[in-house]
Design a protein around this motif. Structure first.
Motif, mmCIF file in Angstrom:
data_model
loop_
_atom_site.group_PDB
_atom_site.id
_atom_site.type_symbol
_atom_site.label_atom_id
_atom_site.label_comp_id
_atom_site.label_asym_id
_atom_site.label_seq_id
_atom_site.Cartn_x
_atom_site.Cartn_y
_atom_site.Cartn_z
ATOM 1 N N MET A 34 0.838 -1.199 0.000
ATOM 2 C CA MET A 34 0.000 0.000 0.000
ATOM 3 C C MET A 34 0.867 1.242 0.000
ATOM 4 N N THR A 35 0.637 2.111 -0.992
ATOM 5 C CA THR A 35 1.360 3.368 -1.074
ATOM 6 C C THR A 35 0.436 4.560 -0.847
ATOM 7 N N ASN A 36 -0.813 4.277 -0.542
ATOM 8 C CA ASN A 36 -1.813 5.286 -0.227
ATOM 9 C C ASN A 36 -3.030 4.534 0.318
ATOM 10 N N ASN A 37 -4.055 5.244 0.757
ATOM 11 C CA ASN A 37 -5.300 4.595 1.156
ATOM 12 C C ASN A 37 -5.957 3.977 -0.060
ATOM 13 N N ILE A 38 -6.779 2.948 0.165
ATOM 14 C CA ILE A 38 -7.522 2.299 -0.914
ATOM 15 C C ILE A 38 -9.006 2.385 -0.580
ATOM 16 N N THR A 39 -9.795 2.885 -1.524
ATOM 17 C CA THR A 39 -11.238 2.945 -1.320
ATOM 18 C C THR A 39 -11.845 1.552 -1.423
ATOM 19 N N ASP A 40 -11.599 0.845 -2.523
ATOM 20 C CA ASP A 40 -12.186 -0.478 -2.754
ATOM 21 C C ASP A 40 -11.114 -1.486 -3.154
ATOM 22 N N VAL A 41 -11.023 -2.573 -2.406
ATOM 23 C CA VAL A 41 -10.247 -3.734 -2.839
ATOM 24 C C VAL A 41 -11.261 -4.711 -3.434
ATOM 25 N N HIS A 42 -11.059 -5.051 -4.699
ATOM 26 C CA HIS A 42 -11.948 -5.980 -5.397
ATOM 27 C C HIS A 42 -11.256 -7.340 -5.452
ATOM 28 N N LEU A 43 -11.844 -8.324 -4.807
ATOM 29 C CA LEU A 43 -11.295 -9.680 -4.756
ATOM 30 C C LEU A 43 -12.058 -10.550 -5.749
ATOM 31 N N PHE A 44 -11.383 -11.041 -6.768
ATOM 32 C CA PHE A 44 -11.988 -11.905 -7.773
ATOM 33 C C PHE A 44 -11.579 -13.346 -7.473
ATOM 34 N N PHE A 45 -12.569 -14.218 -7.261
ATOM 35 C CA PHE A 45 -12.312 -15.591 -6.862
ATOM 36 C C PHE A 45 -12.562 -16.567 -8.004
ATOM 37 N N PRO A 46 -11.933 -17.755 -7.967
ATOM 38 C CA PRO A 46 -12.089 -18.748 -9.034
ATOM 39 C C PRO A 46 -13.426 -19.479 -8.953
ATOM 40 N N ASN A 47 -13.669 -20.324 -9.923
ATOM 41 C CA ASN A 47 -14.908 -21.087 -10.020
ATOM 42 C C ASN A 47 -14.838 -22.377 -9.196
ATOM 43 N N VAL A 48 -14.203 -22.317 -8.062
ATOM 44 C CA VAL A 48 -14.129 -23.419 -7.104
ATOM 45 C C VAL A 48 -14.056 -22.814 -5.702
ATOM 46 N N SER A 49 -14.505 -23.543 -4.719
ATOM 47 C CA SER A 49 -14.299 -23.104 -3.341
ATOM 48 C C SER A 49 -12.819 -23.259 -3.025
ATOM 49 N N CYS A 50 -12.253 -22.286 -2.285
ATOM 50 C CA CYS A 50 -10.810 -22.321 -2.063
ATOM 51 C C CYS A 50 -10.422 -21.447 -0.875
ATOM 52 N N ASN A 51 -9.173 -21.577 -0.475
ATOM 53 C CA ASN A 51 -8.553 -20.701 0.507
ATOM 54 C C ASN A 51 -7.591 -19.795 -0.240
ATOM 55 N N CYS A 52 -7.664 -18.494 0.021
ATOM 56 C CA CYS A 52 -6.805 -17.521 -0.637
ATOM 57 C C CYS A 52 -6.174 -16.627 0.424
ATOM 58 N N THR A 53 -4.969 -16.141 0.141
ATOM 59 C CA THR A 53 -4.228 -15.344 1.105
ATOM 60 C C THR A 53 -3.740 -14.050 0.463
ATOM 61 N N LEU A 54 -3.951 -12.942 1.178
ATOM 62 C CA LEU A 54 -3.489 -11.640 0.734
ATOM 63 C C LEU A 54 -2.601 -11.031 1.809
ATOM 64 N N LEU A 55 -1.320 -10.837 1.485
ATOM 65 C CA LEU A 55 -0.420 -10.111 2.372
ATOM 66 C C LEU A 55 -0.535 -8.633 2.023
ATOM 67 N N ILE A 56 -0.662 -7.796 3.046
ATOM 68 C CA ILE A 56 -0.771 -6.358 2.834
ATOM 69 C C ILE A 56 0.351 -5.693 3.613
ATOM 70 N N THR A 57 1.236 -5.019 2.882
ATOM 71 C CA THR A 57 2.378 -4.359 3.506
ATOM 72 C C THR A 57 2.239 -2.851 3.372
ATOM 73 N N GLN A 58 2.431 -2.162 4.479
ATOM 74 C CA GLN A 58 2.465 -0.703 4.461
ATOM 75 C C GLN A 58 3.792 -0.253 3.840
ATOM 76 N N ASP A 59 3.769 0.832 3.099
ATOM 77 C CA ASP A 59 5.017 1.369 2.563
ATOM 78 C C ASP A 59 5.812 2.041 3.687
ATOM 79 N N GLY A 60 6.885 2.733 3.359
ATOM 80 C CA GLY A 60 7.737 3.358 4.357
ATOM 81 C C GLY A 60 7.087 4.507 5.115
ATOM 82 N N THR A 61 5.948 4.978 4.625
ATOM 83 C CA THR A 61 5.215 6.041 5.306
ATOM 84 C C THR A 61 4.200 5.465 6.287
ATOM 85 N N GLY A 62 3.488 4.424 5.863
ATOM 86 C CA GLY A 62 2.476 3.807 6.715
ATOM 87 C C GLY A 62 1.199 4.630 6.782
ATOM 88 N N SER A 63 0.339 4.286 7.749
ATOM 89 C CA SER A 63 -0.950 4.948 7.971
ATOM 90 C C SER A 63 -1.932 4.755 6.826
#
Length: 121
Positions: A34-63
């Motif tokens: 993340m290099t700024n705030n995000i209004t909408d994160v759109h998660l697109f999933f496959p045509n099967v049930s599954c487990n998915c993982t999203l790592l979210i890292t703040q940039d050097g500024t943070g917040s």
């Protein structure tokens, strides 16, 4: 003890308005910086049930924060929102350079995503 399965981790393109995380096209492991705030994160999933993982890292500024967590099925339909443990969106760690891990269970039968956040790595 001699076999395992692995996945290539993808880096979604950051967009302050609409960041697209395409689990259905690029795999179930994603790492977003993340290099700024995000209004909408759109998660697109496959045509099967599954487990998915999203790592979210703040940039050097943070917040940096995410306002809305939207879900879509494999065809880009059935818009919904993530159901997070506790009933509300997680409060991400805002410290510079820190990482949060958000795990999703995608129920493809009912087109619902259930999420839980592990914070402050």
């Amino acid at each position: 003890g001699t076999s395992c399965i692995g996945f290539t981790q993808n880096e979604p393109t950051f967009d302050a308005t609409d960041t697209l995380v395409k689990f259905q096209l690029t795999g179930n492991k994603q790492h977003l910086t993340m290099t700024n705030n995000i209004t909408d994160v759109h998660l697109f999933f496959p045509n099967v049930s599954c487990n998915c993982t999203l790592l979210i890292t703040q940039d050097g500024t943070g917040s940096r924060e995410i306002t809305n967590w939207k879900t879509w099925d494999q065809a880009g339909g059935n818009e919904s929102t993530v159901k997070f443990a506790g009933g509300s969106n997680p409060t991400l760690t805002t410290t510079a350079n820190k990482t949060d891990i958000v795990s999703f269970y995608w129920d493809n039968d009912n087109h619902k995503a259930y999420g839980v956040a592990s914070l402050n790595f």
